[in-house]
Design a protein around this motif. Structure first.
Motif, PDB file in Angstrom:
ATOM      1  N   HIS A  81      37.903  35.332  37.323  1.00 33.05           N
ATOM      2  CA  HIS A  81      36.428  35.964  36.602  1.00 33.05           C
ATOM      3  C   HIS A  81      35.913  34.665  35.305  1.00 33.05           C
ATOM      4  CE1 HIS A  81      37.105  39.008  39.560  1.00 33.05           C
ATOM      5  NE2 HIS A  81      36.051  39.337  39.059  1.00 33.05           N
ATOM      6  N   GLU A  82      37.739  35.248  35.288  1.00 34.01           N
ATOM      7  CA  GLU A  82      37.383  34.228  33.522  1.00 34.01           C
ATOM      8  C   GLU A  82      37.052  32.524  33.236  1.00 34.01           C
ATOM      9  OE1 GLU A  82      40.015  37.893  32.644  1.00 34.01           O
ATOM     10  OE2 GLU A  82      39.735  36.493  33.734  1.00 34.01           O
ATOM     11  N   ASP A  83      37.675  32.022  34.043  1.00 34.43           N
ATOM     12  CA  ASP A  83      37.282  31.509  34.917  1.00 34.43           C
ATOM     13  C   ASP A  83      35.279  30.442  35.510  1.00 34.43           C
ATOM     14  OD1 ASP A  83      37.989  28.047  35.739  1.00 34.43           O
ATOM     15  OD2 ASP A  83      36.749  28.660  37.419  1.00 34.43           O
ATOM     16  N   GLY A  84      35.051  31.790  35.929  1.00 35.17           N
ATOM     17  CA  GLY A  84      33.690  31.809  35.898  1.00 35.17           C
ATOM     18  C   GLY A  84      33.287  31.793  34.619  1.00 35.17           C
ATOM     19  N   LEU A  85      32.922  32.624  33.768  1.00 40.87           N
ATOM     20  CA  LEU A  85      32.985  32.371  32.450  1.00 40.87           C
ATOM     21  C   LEU A  85      32.905  31.602  31.743  1.00 40.87           C
ATOM     22  CD1 LEU A  85      31.802  34.154  30.026  1.00 40.87           C
ATOM     23  CD2 LEU A  85      33.501  34.450  29.400  1.00 40.87           C
ATOM     24  N   ALA A  86      34.103  30.994  31.528  1.00 37.93           N
ATOM     25  CA  ALA A  86      34.166  29.099  31.102  1.00 37.93           C
ATOM     26  C   ALA A  86      33.629  27.995  31.482  1.00 37.93           C
ATOM     27  CB  ALA A  86      35.961  28.820  31.274  1.00 37.93           C
ATOM     28  N   ASP A  87      33.184  28.525  33.161  1.00 32.53           N
ATOM     29  CA  ASP A  87      31.900  27.470  33.844  1.00 32.53           C
ATOM     30  C   ASP A  87      30.847  27.261  33.062  1.00 32.53           C
ATOM     31  OD1 ASP A  87      34.633  26.179  34.798  1.00 32.53           O
ATOM     32  OD2 ASP A  87      34.334  26.503  36.761  1.00 32.53           O
ATOM     33  N   THR A  88      30.725  29.109  33.469  1.00 32.82           N
ATOM     34  CA  THR A  88      29.505  29.316  32.916  1.00 32.82           C
ATOM     35  C   THR A  88      28.294  29.123  31.820  1.00 32.82           C
ATOM     36  OG1 THR A  88      29.172  30.576  35.233  1.00 32.82           O
ATOM     37  CG2 THR A  88      27.481  31.473  33.123  1.00 32.82           C
ATOM     38  N   ALA A  89      29.045  28.944  31.009  1.00 33.54           N
ATOM     39  CA  ALA A  89      29.519  28.594  29.110  1.00 33.54           C
ATOM     40  C   ALA A  89      29.177  26.869  29.567  1.00 33.54           C
ATOM     41  CB  ALA A  89      30.289  29.567  28.845  1.00 33.54           C
ATOM     42  N   ASP A  90      29.513  26.676  30.018  1.00 30.98           N
ATOM     43  CA  ASP A  90      29.991  25.379  29.610  1.00 30.98           C
ATOM     44  C   ASP A  90      28.354  24.137  30.255  1.00 30.98           C
ATOM     45  OD1 ASP A  90      31.994  23.987  28.145  1.00 30.98           O
ATOM     46  OD2 ASP A  90      32.896  23.798  29.894  1.00 30.98           O
ATOM     47  N   GLY A  91      27.996  25.153  31.771  1.00 31.86           N
ATOM     48  CA  GLY A  91      26.996  24.672  32.083  1.00 31.86           C
ATOM     49  C   GLY A  91      25.636  24.697  31.581  1.00 31.86           C
ATOM     50  N   LEU A  92      25.535  26.913  31.327  1.00 29.41           N
ATOM     51  CA  LEU A  92      24.194  27.027  30.419  1.00 29.41           C
ATOM     52  C   LEU A  92      24.366  26.226  29.582  1.00 29.41           C
ATOM     53  CD1 LEU A  92      24.582  30.401  32.328  1.00 29.41           C
ATOM     54  CD2 LEU A  92      23.139  28.789  32.108  1.00 29.41           C
ATOM     55  N   GLY A  93      25.448  25.607  28.707  1.00 34.48           N
ATOM     56  CA  GLY A  93      25.136  25.047  27.008  1.00 34.48           C
ATOM     57  C   GLY A  93      25.002  24.805  27.262  1.00 34.48           C
TER      58      GLY A  93
END
Length: 260
Positions: A81-93
């Motif tokens: 789940h931490e990997d998903g958080l990091a990827d989502t932050a990169d993508g959305l940001g």
């Protein structure tokens, strides 16, 4: 082996690195169908974290029990789940449009937004957990892990899937998640809430729900729906909010009251 047991074991295999029996006749649809058991898997992971937190609290105080408990969860899940958080932050940001954002989220490299989200998220969880006594902290870990995965199931039900199946760790079922499957998941997620100590459940759920809802709305606006990474990010944001809410409720209850 019954179908429900197969679906549960599939959920365990998907969300953790715990050893499980080999599943015969596996079908990709099982991951979505097994989503009803995601919160139950969360309770198992949270239970292991709670045990470590409680045991460590008998020896140390402060941050160390919290860090050991969080590390336990990361090891059990493989930082899924931490990997998903990091990827989502990169993508959305970092993306200018939905296609670019999705492309960034598929990149295995971590960027500035992802690193910040991951570091700050872990720090917030540890800081909040470090303020709680052993018993309350152990309960909060179980509840946070269960309800966090319940929140991701709600997102699966309410938002469309926008990820690229071939590039994803899983493929969303053509039928999607049914209302019954979501309700089963929420029943599992709510089990520890029935044992809420010190009346902290409202504060924990309120803050966690606001943060998860905000992220889900942002994902809908910027991506058009959810991906597997978004589900991981929702779970993490809900965990963070829940632990912060419980910590705030405990602090307010323990604060000395002054009379006029």
């Amino acid at each position: 082996m019954s179908r429900e047991l197969q679906l549960f074991l599939c959920a365990v295999q998907f969300l953790t690195r715990l050893p499980t029996p080999r599943l015969k006749g596996f079908e990709p649809d099982w991951v979505s169908r097994g989503a009803r058991y995601f919160p139950l898997v969360g309770l198992l992971v949270g239970g292991a974290c709670a045990l470590v937190f409680w045991a460590a609290s008998q020896v140390w105080s402060g941050w160390l029990p919290a860090i050991l408990a969080i590390t336990t969860g990361v090891l059990i899940t493989g930082a899924f789940h931490e990997d998903g958080l990091a990827d989502t932050a990169d993508g959305l940001g970092g993306g200018a449009d939905p296609a670019k954002r999705l492309a960034i989220m598929k990149d295995s490299r971590i960027g500035t937004y992802g690193a910040l989200a991951l570091g700050l998220g872990l720090a917030l969880k540890a800081a909040a957990l470090a303020t709680l006594p052993a018993g309350l902290g152990a309960w909060a870990l179980i509840a946070a892990h269960g309800t966090g995965r319940g929140a991701s199931v709600i997102v699966m039900r309410l938002l469309p899937y926008v990820g690229a199946p071939r590039a994803s760790k899983w493929k969303a079922a053509p039928v999607g998640l049914s209302l019954g499957e979501m309700l089963i998941a929420l029943v599992f997620a709510g089990l520890p809430l029935a044992l809420s100590p010190d009346g902290v459940v409202v504060q924990g759920l309120l803050l966690a729900s606001l943060l998860a809802l905000g992220l889900a709305l942002i994902a809908r606006r910027l991506l058009g729906g959810y991906t597997g990474d978004v589900l991981g990010a929702v779970e993490q944001v809900f965990e963070i909010g829940f632990l912060l809410g419980v910590s705030a409720a405990f602090a307010l209850a323990a604060a000395p009251r002054t009379g006029g």
